[in-house]
Design a protein around this motif. Structure first.
Motif, PDB file in Angstrom:
ATOM      1  N   SER A  73      -0.645  -1.834  -9.824  1.00 22.54           N
ATOM      2  CA  SER A  73      -1.411  -0.800 -10.518  1.00 22.54           C
ATOM      3  C   SER A  73      -0.831  -0.531 -11.904  1.00 22.54           C
ATOM      4  O   SER A  73       0.382  -0.509 -12.099  1.00 22.54           O
ATOM      5  CB  SER A  73      -1.397   0.491  -9.702  1.00 22.54           C
ATOM      6  N   HIS A  74      -1.731  -0.312 -12.838  1.00 22.40           N
ATOM      7  CA  HIS A  74      -1.320   0.028 -14.206  1.00 22.40           C
ATOM      8  C   HIS A  74      -1.730   1.454 -14.557  1.00 22.40           C
ATOM      9  O   HIS A  74      -1.516   1.904 -15.683  1.00 22.40           O
ATOM     10  CB  HIS A  74      -1.943  -0.943 -15.210  1.00 22.40           C
ATOM     11  N   ASP A  75      -2.332   2.152 -13.602  1.00 23.66           N
ATOM     12  CA  ASP A  75      -2.810   3.512 -13.821  1.00 23.66           C
ATOM     13  C   ASP A  75      -1.837   4.501 -13.185  1.00 23.66           C
ATOM     14  O   ASP A  75      -1.554   4.419 -11.986  1.00 23.66           O
ATOM     15  CB  ASP A  75      -4.208   3.660 -13.203  1.00 23.66           C
ATOM     16  N   TYR A  76      -1.337   5.431 -13.983  1.00 25.04           N
ATOM     17  CA  TYR A  76      -0.339   6.388 -13.505  1.00 25.04           C
ATOM     18  C   TYR A  76      -0.856   7.218 -12.333  1.00 25.04           C
ATOM     19  O   TYR A  76      -0.164   7.402 -11.339  1.00 25.04           O
ATOM     20  CB  TYR A  76       0.098   7.308 -14.644  1.00 25.04           C
ATOM     21  N   LYS A  77      -2.084   7.721 -12.438  1.00 29.77           N
ATOM     22  CA  LYS A  77      -2.639   8.558 -11.369  1.00 29.77           C
ATOM     23  C   LYS A  77      -2.792   7.772 -10.071  1.00 29.77           C
ATOM     24  O   LYS A  77      -2.518   8.293  -8.984  1.00 29.77           O
ATOM     25  CB  LYS A  77      -3.987   9.138 -11.800  1.00 29.77           C
ATOM     26  N   GLN A  78      -3.233   6.549 -10.190  1.00 39.39           N
ATOM     27  CA  GLN A  78      -3.389   5.710  -8.998  1.00 39.39           C
ATOM     28  C   GLN A  78      -2.028   5.428  -8.357  1.00 39.39           C
ATOM     29  O   GLN A  78      -1.885   5.517  -7.141  1.00 39.39           O
ATOM     30  CB  GLN A  78      -4.088   4.394  -9.355  1.00 39.39           C
ATOM     31  N   LYS A  79      -1.039   5.117  -9.172  1.00 36.18           N
ATOM     32  CA  LYS A  79       0.308   4.879  -8.654  1.00 36.18           C
ATOM     33  C   LYS A  79       0.850   6.122  -7.950  1.00 36.18           C
ATOM     34  O   LYS A  79       1.440   6.036  -6.878  1.00 36.18           O
ATOM     35  CB  LYS A  79       1.275   4.489  -9.778  1.00 36.18           C
ATOM     36  N   ALA A  80       0.639   7.289  -8.557  1.00 35.25           N
ATOM     37  CA  ALA A  80       1.114   8.540  -7.974  1.00 35.25           C
ATOM     38  C   ALA A  80       0.438   8.785  -6.624  1.00 35.25           C
ATOM     39  O   ALA A  80       1.094   9.193  -5.655  1.00 35.25           O
ATOM     40  CB  ALA A  80       0.859   9.702  -8.923  1.00 35.25           C
ATOM     41  N   LEU A  81      -0.858   8.534  -6.550  1.00 28.28           N
ATOM     42  CA  LEU A  81      -1.588   8.710  -5.297  1.00 28.28           C
ATOM     43  C   LEU A  81      -1.076   7.753  -4.230  1.00 28.28           C
ATOM     44  O   LEU A  81      -0.813   8.157  -3.088  1.00 28.28           O
ATOM     45  CB  LEU A  81      -3.087   8.499  -5.523  1.00 28.28           C
ATOM     46  N   LEU A  82      -0.900   6.506  -4.586  1.00 34.07           N
ATOM     47  CA  LEU A  82      -0.413   5.510  -3.631  1.00 34.07           C
ATOM     48  C   LEU A  82       0.999   5.840  -3.148  1.00 34.07           C
ATOM     49  O   LEU A  82       1.306   5.691  -1.955  1.00 34.07           O
ATOM     50  CB  LEU A  82      -0.444   4.108  -4.256  1.00 34.07           C
ATOM     51  N   MET A  83       1.840   6.318  -4.050  1.00 28.53           N
ATOM     52  CA  MET A  83       3.195   6.704  -3.655  1.00 28.53           C
ATOM     53  C   MET A  83       3.168   7.921  -2.726  1.00 28.53           C
ATOM     54  O   MET A  83       3.947   8.008  -1.780  1.00 28.53           O
ATOM     55  CB  MET A  83       4.042   6.967  -4.896  1.00 28.53           C
ATOM     56  N   GLY A  84       2.239   8.842  -2.979  1.00 26.94           N
ATOM     57  CA  GLY A  84       2.079   9.991  -2.097  1.00 26.94           C
ATOM     58  C   GLY A  84       1.615   9.570  -0.710  1.00 26.94           C
ATOM     59  O   GLY A  84       2.089  10.102   0.300  1.00 26.94           O
ATOM     60  N   ILE A  85       0.695   8.631  -0.662  1.00 32.55           N
ATOM     61  CA  ILE A  85       0.219   8.113   0.629  1.00 32.55           C
ATOM     62  C   ILE A  85       1.365   7.447   1.380  1.00 32.55           C
ATOM     63  O   ILE A  85       1.521   7.637   2.592  1.00 32.55           O
ATOM     64  CB  ILE A  85      -0.956   7.131   0.420  1.00 32.55           C
ATOM     65  N   LYS A  86       2.174   6.689   0.667  1.00 38.20           N
ATOM     66  CA  LYS A  86       3.320   6.027   1.296  1.00 38.20           C
ATOM     67  C   LYS A  86       4.303   7.061   1.856  1.00 38.20           C
ATOM     68  O   LYS A  86       4.774   6.922   2.994  1.00 38.20           O
ATOM     69  CB  LYS A  86       4.016   5.116   0.283  1.00 38.20           C
ATOM     70  N   ASP A  87       4.598   8.085   1.078  1.00 43.34           N
ATOM     71  CA  ASP A  87       5.501   9.153   1.547  1.00 43.34           C
ATOM     72  C   ASP A  87       4.935   9.828   2.795  1.00 43.34           C
ATOM     73  O   ASP A  87       5.676  10.123   3.739  1.00 43.34           O
ATOM     74  CB  ASP A  87       5.726  10.194   0.454  1.00 43.34           C
ATOM     75  N   LEU A  88       3.637  10.097   2.790  1.00 46.72           N
ATOM     76  CA  LEU A  88       2.991  10.730   3.938  1.00 46.72           C
ATOM     77  C   LEU A  88       3.085   9.840   5.178  1.00 46.72           C
ATOM     78  O   LEU A  88       3.404  10.309   6.274  1.00 46.72           O
ATOM     79  CB  LEU A  88       1.529  11.033   3.614  1.00 46.72           C
ATOM     80  N   LEU A  89       2.840   8.565   5.009  1.00 49.04           N
ATOM     81  CA  LEU A  89       2.912   7.617   6.122  1.00 49.04           C
ATOM     82  C   LEU A  89       4.326   7.555   6.703  1.00 49.04           C
ATOM     83  O   LEU A  89       4.506   7.564   7.930  1.00 49.04           O
ATOM     84  CB  LEU A  89       2.471   6.229   5.633  1.00 49.04           C
ATOM     85  N   LEU A  90       5.324   7.525   5.835  1.00 53.70           N
ATOM     86  CA  LEU A  90       6.714   7.507   6.296  1.00 53.70           C
ATOM     87  C   LEU A  90       7.081   8.789   7.034  1.00 53.70           C
ATOM     88  O   LEU A  90       7.766   8.760   8.062  1.00 53.70           O
ATOM     89  CB  LEU A  90       7.665   7.274   5.119  1.00 53.70           C
ATOM     90  N   GLU A  91       6.613   9.929   6.527  1.00 54.13           N
ATOM     91  CA  GLU A  91       6.895  11.215   7.169  1.00 54.13           C
ATOM     92  C   GLU A  91       6.215  11.297   8.541  1.00 54.13           C
ATOM     93  O   GLU A  91       6.811  11.770   9.505  1.00 54.13           O
ATOM     94  CB  GLU A  91       6.429  12.362   6.273  1.00 54.13           C
ATOM     95  N   GLN A  92       4.983  10.819   8.626  1.00 55.68           N
ATOM     96  CA  GLN A  92       4.282  10.814   9.916  1.00 55.68           C
ATOM     97  C   GLN A  92       4.998   9.927  10.924  1.00 55.68           C
ATOM     98  O   GLN A  92       5.116  10.289  12.094  1.00 55.68           O
ATOM     99  CB  GLN A  92       2.843  10.340   9.740  1.00 55.68           C
ATOM    100  N   GLU A  93       5.485   8.793  10.475  1.00 59.83           N
ATOM    101  CA  GLU A  93       6.207   7.882  11.370  1.00 59.83           C
ATOM    102  C   GLU A  93       7.495   8.535  11.866  1.00 59.83           C
ATOM    103  O   GLU A  93       7.836   8.445  13.049  1.00 59.83           O
ATOM    104  CB  GLU A  93       6.507   6.566  10.648  1.00 59.83           C
ATOM    105  N   LYS A  94       8.201   9.213  10.963  1.00 58.96           N
ATOM    106  CA  LYS A  94       9.445   9.895  11.337  1.00 58.96           C
ATOM    107  C   LYS A  94       9.169  10.985  12.370  1.00 58.96           C
ATOM    108  O   LYS A  94       9.862  11.097  13.386  1.00 58.96           O
ATOM    109  CB  LYS A  94      10.100  10.493  10.090  1.00 58.96           C
ATOM    110  N   ARG A  95       8.135  11.778  12.134  1.00 56.39           N
ATOM    111  CA  ARG A  95       7.799  12.857  13.060  1.00 56.39           C
ATOM    112  C   ARG A  95       7.319  12.318  14.407  1.00 56.39           C
ATOM    113  O   ARG A  95       7.619  12.906  15.443  1.00 56.39           O
ATOM    114  CB  ARG A  95       6.760  13.786  12.444  1.00 56.39           C
ATOM    115  N   THR A  96       6.600  11.221  14.396  1.00 54.05           N
ATOM    116  CA  THR A  96       6.149  10.600  15.650  1.00 54.05           C
ATOM    117  C   THR A  96       7.352  10.164  16.475  1.00 54.05           C
ATOM    118  O   THR A  96       7.403  10.402  17.686  1.00 54.05           O
ATOM    119  CB  THR A  96       5.229   9.398  15.358  1.00 54.05           C
TER     120      THR A  96
END
Length: 62
Positions: A20-43
């Motif tokens: 990605s070359h778009d800052y907003k898109q990168k930020a969104l994707l990084m947020g999704i990744k953080d959320l996925l990791l947090e959900q996995e940890k809580r599971t």
């Protein structure tokens, strides 16, 4: 241990972030990744808690 489909999702997100070359898109994707990791940890935590409760006669609520 992280499930195979979770790892696949993380790998795909990493590739999308890299490409990605778009800052907003990168930020969104990084947020999704953080959320996925947090959900996995809580599971994993909840599964451990459930296993502990099932194997502990003190927590059976006689």
């Amino acid at each position: 241990m992280m499930e195979e489909n979770i790892q696949w999702s993380l790998d795909q997100l990493d590739q999308l972030i890299k490409d990605s070359h778009d800052y907003k898109q990168k930020a969104l994707l990084m947020g999704i990744k953080d959320l996925l990791l947090e959900q996995e940890k809580r599971t994993e935590q909840i599964q451990g808690q459930l296993d502990g409760t099932l194997w502990s006669p003190n927590d059976w609520g006689s």
